[in-house]
Scaffold this motif. Structure first.
Motif, PDB file in Angstrom:
ATOM      1  N   TYR A  34      -2.379  -7.802  -9.765  1.00 56.59           N
ATOM      2  CA  TYR A  34      -1.353  -6.754  -9.745  1.00 56.59           C
ATOM      3  C   TYR A  34      -1.567  -5.768 -10.898  1.00 56.59           C
ATOM      4  CZ  TYR A  34       2.934  -4.192 -10.069  1.00 56.59           C
ATOM      5  OH  TYR A  34       3.829  -3.148 -10.151  1.00 56.59           O
ATOM      6  N   GLN A  35      -1.953  -6.294 -12.053  1.00 54.42           N
ATOM      7  CA  GLN A  35      -2.167  -5.454 -13.235  1.00 54.42           C
ATOM      8  C   GLN A  35      -3.596  -4.913 -13.311  1.00 54.42           C
ATOM      9  OE1 GLN A  35       0.323  -4.334 -14.431  1.00 54.42           O
ATOM     10  NE2 GLN A  35       1.718  -5.742 -15.430  1.00 54.42           N
ATOM     11  N   HIS A  36      -4.341  -5.037 -12.229  1.00 56.42           N
ATOM     12  CA  HIS A  36      -5.711  -4.519 -12.110  1.00 56.42           C
ATOM     13  C   HIS A  36      -6.701  -5.218 -13.035  1.00 56.42           C
ATOM     14  CE1 HIS A  36      -3.097  -1.288 -10.553  1.00 56.42           C
ATOM     15  NE2 HIS A  36      -3.985  -1.326  -9.573  1.00 56.42           N
ATOM     16  N   HIS A  37      -6.496  -6.506 -13.243  1.00 51.29           N
ATOM     17  CA  HIS A  37      -7.424  -7.342 -14.008  1.00 51.29           C
ATOM     18  C   HIS A  37      -8.097  -8.331 -13.052  1.00 51.29           C
ATOM     19  CE1 HIS A  37      -5.659  -5.822 -17.669  1.00 51.29           C
ATOM     20  NE2 HIS A  37      -4.478  -6.336 -17.382  1.00 51.29           N
ATOM     21  N   ALA A  38      -9.302  -8.754 -13.384  1.00 50.72           N
ATOM     22  CA  ALA A  38     -10.034  -9.787 -12.633  1.00 50.72           C
ATOM     23  C   ALA A  38     -10.138  -9.449 -11.147  1.00 50.72           C
ATOM     24  CB  ALA A  38      -9.390 -11.159 -12.843  1.00 50.72           C
ATOM     25  N   LEU A  39     -10.229  -8.172 -10.832  1.00 49.80           N
ATOM     26  CA  LEU A  39     -10.265  -7.760  -9.426  1.00 49.80           C
ATOM     27  C   LEU A  39     -11.509  -8.254  -8.702  1.00 49.80           C
ATOM     28  CD1 LEU A  39      -8.870  -4.134  -9.734  1.00 49.80           C
ATOM     29  CD2 LEU A  39      -7.693  -6.170  -8.858  1.00 49.80           C
ATOM     30  N   ASN A  40     -12.556  -8.567  -9.446  1.00 46.46           N
ATOM     31  CA  ASN A  40     -13.782  -9.073  -8.829  1.00 46.46           C
ATOM     32  C   ASN A  40     -13.747 -10.585  -8.625  1.00 46.46           C
ATOM     33  OD1 ASN A  40     -13.840  -9.604 -11.565  1.00 46.46           O
ATOM     34  ND2 ASN A  40     -16.073  -9.464 -11.717  1.00 46.46           N
TER      35      ASN A  40
END
Length: 183
Positions: A34-40
């Motif tokens: 949600y916070q645009h971290h670890a998107l991969n």
């Protein structure tokens, strides 16, 4: 609460990944995404990176395996090791001990909160382990919405839903364990 806020975090269904006991990692990854971290990172990759406790103590790492129940193990990971691990991927704040209003304030500022509750928000079923007394129906969900008299959660077992804030608070207050996830 006089306003309605729904962050709309994703929902990771832990059972569809074969992770009977992976609720803390699922809830944390929902918040990180949600916070645009670890998107991969997929949930499966995230689970494989999770620290495992050598003595099945959830205060030191994940106790046991997220993929199977092991007799005598308490398959969970609690706040401190979850914070240490999750901080590698994003900004986290330990809100353990906080009153529910602090959790609601975090969500109101756009920061979802991993909260330790019980499966289906049932009354805690306490048992003793070498590391302490814990509810065997332990569960974690991501708090991602607030409204008058209600909260919204992304639950790795039961999906996304609103429930009464009274019910949420009664179960949360049994342990007061929570982690906010920041941008």
């Amino acid at each position: 609460m006089s306003r309605k806020i729904l962050l709309g975090a994703e929902n990771i269904q832990q059972l569809s990944w074969g992770a009977n006991n992976g609720c803390e990692a699922a809830s944390l990854l929902e918040g990180l995404h949600y916070q645009h971290h670890a998107l991969n990172m997929s949930y499966g990759q995230f689970l494989l990176d999770m620290p495992i406790s050598s003595n099945a103590n959830p205060y030191e790492g994940f106790g046991g395996s997220p993929f199977k129940n092991q007799p005598g193990d308490f398959e969970a990971i609690f706040v401190r090791p979850l914070m240490r691990w999750g901080s590698r991927y994003g900004r986290l704040q330990n809100l353990s001990g906080a009153n529910p209003s602090w959790l609601y304030d975090a969500v109101g500022r756009g920061n979802p909160v991993v909260t330790f509750v019980t499966v289906h928000f049932e009354e805690p079923q306490w048992e003793d382990y070498p590391f302490g007394r814990v509810p065997v129906n332990n569960h974690a969900v991501l708090l991602d919405g607030i409204a008058d008299g209600q909260v919204h959660v992304s639950d790795p077992i039961d999906g996304t839903y609103w429930l009464s804030s009274d019910k949420f608070e009664r179960i949360y207050l049994a342990r007061r364990m929570a982690i906010a996830v920041f941008q």
